[in-house]
Design an enzyme around this catalytic site. Structure first.
Site, PDB file in Angstrom:
ATOM      1  N   LYS A 133      40.230  46.862 -33.822  1.00 56.69           N
ATOM      2  CA  LYS A 133      40.128  48.316 -34.007  1.00 56.69           C
ATOM      3  C   LYS A 133      41.129  49.052 -33.122  1.00 56.69           C
ATOM      4  CE  LYS A 133      36.923  52.216 -33.969  1.00 56.69           C
ATOM      5  NZ  LYS A 133      35.516  52.644 -34.084  1.00 56.69           N
ATOM      6  N   HIS A 267      48.343  24.832 -72.407  1.00 59.17           N
ATOM      7  CA  HIS A 267      47.493  26.034 -72.389  1.00 59.17           C
ATOM      8  C   HIS A 267      46.040  25.681 -72.073  1.00 59.17           C
ATOM      9  CE1 HIS A 267      50.950  28.196 -73.637  1.00 59.17           C
ATOM     10  NE2 HIS A 267      50.974  27.706 -74.868  1.00 59.17           N
TER      11      HIS A 267
END
Length: 510
Positions: A133, A267
């Site tokens: 922070k 695919h």
């Protein structure tokens, strides 16, 4: 300058602390870390001496103190903060080096819930979050792999706000991952894995060139270092679509233990598969199923890619090869082929992660489930429903066919003969259409289906698929059963002398 070092993973911390001392850092420390530093003649101040407050409650409270969090959190350029720090005798901590109690490791090593609870870190995450922070003034370090880079940055006077911002992001990723694992573990233990919230956490492996399409971004993330440990690039760069195809091919080729299995995928669906006497013959027979679709496809090899097999593969354009291991001579075969991509796991046989859960994104969220797996027991315990029993070879082919069906998009049907897939219909809205499409494709390829076996990932709703199977000489069928017309399906199988087995388990894949 002042650094607080309190680490569970102590790899590299001695060298890191020594370098910090050379840079004139005063070091604060706790518990085992403080003891280790002292044993290595590194001057340090114990946190309890710094705070003038003893560790409490078996060490549960030691860094949770205003003189620690105030030292981390107060803004160095805020006059009010500076005055409050002076009034309360709070000094500054400029670097926080913390990694957390080994909660995950504890859950793997022990089922003792009291021990597991004690390995939930409280002070560590609090310090990391405080330092993150206040990143404009404080460096936060939670990864031993960053030690060397941080020392170099300090020595070269590059400890700027942008550098600390990167450390801040990494710190919040670290604590989020930690808390997510704890929450998931608790739900696994007490809510069968399906709690009110589910956290899916992955670690970045690499960016792909783009996503499914060039206008999309793509990145590979991993669980538990699976790709870091089991995906080695030998040639080329894996794309987003390559990775999904590799996953499908790998799942299939690795489903037969140490058998010389070769899968060809396009695919995300199989267009070729075989298990023959060796990998070369497996590839040759896998290619026969649909050599048109195989062009530009993915080949998965459950064993070694050697020169002989490489030369055979090189006869057509294959985009991707994933092999358990690869010979240098095999790599040499492809040295002038710019478009081919080759990856290995450097293992004797292909391996999977076997993730316990599976999920799929839908717009607005995701659906989450236990992973679908197929075991040999499912096949071995399948119930014979017909008068005729499958031969030994037919039963082996049924196993292959059902495993292929399990890893293929629904609706699907799979035809196998003598250890090789000879036809497949997949992703159809009708099962009879899948059967017809597979048969028509096999005819185009000039393949003889007479004597083959058939597998379906879900039940046949009508006897029409059995009628079609009889026309091309199918000798045995395996399917889950469970249709209201099962009796009609069984009757049809007996009419044609086809061996019919019900596995009892459906394997939809959408």
């Amino acid at each position: 300058m002042r650094a607080l070092i309190s680490v569970s993973d102590k790899d590299g911390v001695i060298e890191f602390a020594k370098e910090l001392k050379k840079l004139n850092f005063e070091i604060l420390s706790t518990g085992g870390t403080f003891k280790l530093l002292k044993e290595n003649n590194i001057e340090a101040i114990e946190v309890s001496d710094f705070t003038q407050s003893p560790e409490l409650f078996e060490g549960r409270v030691k860094t949770l103190h205003p003189k620690i969090h105030g030292a981390i959190l107060h803004k160095r350029n805020d006059k009010n903060h500076i005055q409050q720090a002076q009034d309360n005798n709070i000094l500054g901590i400029d670097l926080v080096c913390v990694n957390l109690y080994p909660f995950k490791k504890t859950t793997i090593m022990s089922d003792d819930f009291d021990e597991i609870i004690e390995n939930i870190d409280i002070g560590g995450p609090a310090m990391i979050r405080s330092a993150a922070k206040n990143y404009k003034d404080v460096m936060v370090v939670c990864d031993p792999l960053d030690y060397e880079h941080i020392i170099t940055t300090l020595k070269t006077n590059k400890n700027n706000e942008q550098f600390r911002l990167k450390l801040m992001i990494k710190a919040y990723e670290h604590t989020a991952n930690y808390d997510a694992y704890i929450a998931n573990y608790m739900n696994e233990r007490f809510n069968d894995g399906f709690g009110a919230s589910k956290f899916i956490v992955g670690h970045k492996v690499f960016d792909t060139k783009y996503g499914e399409n060039p206008h999309q971004k793509g990145t590979l993330y991993e669980f538990d270092d699976f790709f870091t440990n089991n995906f080695i690039t030998l040639k080329g760069e894996a794309s987003f679509n390559n990775l999904t195809d590799i996953n499908a091919a790998l799942n299939l080729a690795s489903a037969f233990d140490k058998a010389p299995a070769v899968a060809i995928v396009k695919h995300a669906n199989a267009c070729g598969f075989a298990i023959k006497e060796n990998l070369l013959q497996s590839y040759i027979h896998a290619l026969k199923c649909d050599n048109v679709s195989a062009y530009g496809g993915v080949v998965a090899i459950n064993g070694k890619l050697d020169k002989e097999l490489a030369l055979k593969i090189n006869e057509i354009y294959i985009e991707v090869i994933i092999a358990a291991n690869v010979d240098e001579e095999a790599l040499e075969v492809f040295k002038d082929k710019k478009r081919i991509k080759i990856f290995t796991q450097k293992t004797p046989f292909l391996t999977r992660a076997y993730d316990k859960y599976d999920f799929k994104h839908i717009d607005g969220g995701f659906v989450y489930q236990n992973s679908d797996e197929i075991s040999n027991d499912e096949i071995n315990n399948a119930q014979l429903k017909s008068d005729r029993k499958a031969s030994e070879q037919e039963f082996k082919d049924l196993e292959i066919a059902l495993k292929i069906a399990t890893f293929t998009k629904s609706n699907n049907v799979v035809y196998v003969k003598d250890g090789a897939m000879v036809a497949i219909g997949m992703g159809m809205t009708s099962r009879i259409d899948a059967a017809k499409a597979a048969i028509n494709k096999a005819k185009e390829m000039g393949l003889d289906l007479n004597g083959c076996v058939l597998a379906s990932e879900a039940f046949f709703p009508f006897r029409d698929s059995i009628d079609e199977a009889s026309k091309i000489g199918v000798k045995a069928i395996i399917e889950p059963g469970g249709s209201i017309r099962d009796d009609e399906v069984i009757k049809a199988a007996n009419e044609y002398g086809i061996a019919l087995y019900f596995s009892g388990i459906r394997h939809f894949l959408h």
